[in-house]
Design an enzyme around this catalytic site. Structure first.
Site, PDB file in Angstrom:
ATOM      1  N   ASP A  70      48.375 -22.140 -13.448  1.00 53.51           N
ATOM      2  CA  ASP A  70      48.915 -20.874 -12.939  1.00 53.51           C
ATOM      3  C   ASP A  70      50.446 -20.834 -12.862  1.00 53.51           C
ATOM      4  O   ASP A  70      51.113 -21.862 -12.734  1.00 53.51           O
ATOM      5  CB  ASP A  70      48.377 -20.605 -11.533  1.00 53.51           C
ATOM      6  CG  ASP A  70      46.953 -20.082 -11.543  1.00 53.51           C
ATOM      7  OD1 ASP A  70      46.254 -20.282 -12.551  1.00 53.51           O
ATOM      8  OD2 ASP A  70      46.540 -19.473 -10.538  1.00 53.51           O
TER       9      ASP A  70
ATOM     10  N   HIS B 227      49.172 -25.809 -11.289  1.00 53.99           N
ATOM     11  CA  HIS B 227      50.305 -24.906 -11.504  1.00 53.99           C
ATOM     12  C   HIS B 227      51.322 -25.537 -12.460  1.00 53.99           C
ATOM     13  O   HIS B 227      51.605 -26.734 -12.372  1.00 53.99           O
ATOM     14  CB  HIS B 227      51.020 -24.587 -10.178  1.00 53.99           C
ATOM     15  CG  HIS B 227      50.193 -23.802  -9.217  1.00 53.99           C
ATOM     16  ND1 HIS B 227      49.262 -24.389  -8.387  1.00 53.99           N
ATOM     17  CD2 HIS B 227      50.152 -22.466  -8.956  1.00 53.99           C
ATOM     18  CE1 HIS B 227      48.669 -23.451  -7.650  1.00 53.99           C
ATOM     19  NE2 HIS B 227      49.196 -22.278  -7.975  1.00 53.99           N
TER      20      HIS B 227
END
Length: 279
Positions: free
Chosen positions: A90, A238
């Site tokens: 992400d 992430h």
């Protein structure tokens, strides 16, 4: 007219009919043989194509029994089924960390789903193209990563989702499409899920939150995966939002551990078969 005369005339007519039939049969046989020799299949071989024309939704997909649709429900399972794991990344793309994540994925021969922020994709189209070229999938993670967007008007949610989708696809180029939508912080609403599905994006959740965003240390990130993988197959990492050195190291260790455990990787489910048309 005598009996013999009538019989003689009937015999002549019968022989004429037989001769005509023989000519017709010979012509048919010659025609089929000529078609085969010239490389053309007989007409009956086109039946499947006629059926495809009657059912345009299935044309070009031999063996597909039903068309597919994008559900509004939040996806967690893996397309690969069984004990496969979905790796999702992400908040990128990021010029420093996304290439490092891509390198780790390549070393382990793993495909992942990258949930991108619209302006980040616009700023780094080269990275978006690299993600697509490596065989990974794209996911819409909105324009501004507003974790409170579930409390905002529908028009705002629509702008956040569709503007990001447009920027990501423009950056990807070559007709690449965004396959999923992940709400920031899981802030889904019925309207946002419906909107995403209507535009070809499956709402995407997660089962394992590695908490890597808070930089708890590589060991803690790895332990979170091992501890929570029983919750389900979709793991959240992430590549944006700050220094992701711990994430890169942890991802390398997690992928090695998954291989040791005999856990393949895959993509999240995206479609389900449509119900057959009762007509």
């Amino acid at each position: 007219m005598g009996f013999l005369t009538r019989m003689n005339e009937k015999g002549i007519r019968a022989r004429a009919v037989v001769a005509a039939s023989a000519v017709a049969v010979a012509a048919t046989v010659w025609g089929v043989a000529a078609a085969v020799e010239s490389g053309h299949e007989p007409a009956h071989r086109n039946v499947s194509r006629e059926k495809e024309a009657e059912n345009p939704g299935q044309a070009g997909h031999p063996g597909r029994q039903q068309p597919e649709r994008i559900p509004e429900g939040i996806a967690h399972d893996s397309e690969s089924g069984g004990n496969a794991v979905n790796i999702t990344i992400d908040d990128g793309p990021d010029p420093r960390w996304t290439p490092k994540v891509l390198d780790v994925l390549k070393q382990h021969d793993v495909k992942a789903t990258f949930c991108m922020i619209g302006p980040q994709a616009k700023a780094h189209p080269d990275l978006v193209k690299q993600v697509v070229a490596a065989g990974h999938r794209l996911c819409d993670h909105t324009m501004d990563h507003d974790t409170a967007m579930d409390k905002k008007p529908v028009a705002y949610q629509e702008q956040q989702i569709l503007d990001a989708k447009r920027l990501i696809e423009e950056a990807a180029g070559a007709g690449a499409k965004v396959d999923y939508y992940r709400a920031p912080g899981g802030a889904f609403t019925p309207d946002s899920r419906r909107l995403a599905a209507a535009h070809g994006m499956r709402p995407l959740g997660w089962n394992v939150d590695t908490k890597d965003f808070g930089k708890p240390g590589t060991a803690a990130i790895v332990d979170a995966v091992k501890r929570e993988i029983g919750n389900g197959p979709t793991v959240l990492f992430h590549d944006g939002g700050g220094n992701r050195a711990q994430t890169v190291d942890a991802l390398d260790q997690v992928l090695a551990w998954l291989k040791e455990q005999g856990r393949p990787t895959g993509f999240p489910v995206r479609t389900v078969p449509e119900a057959p048309d009762p007509s």
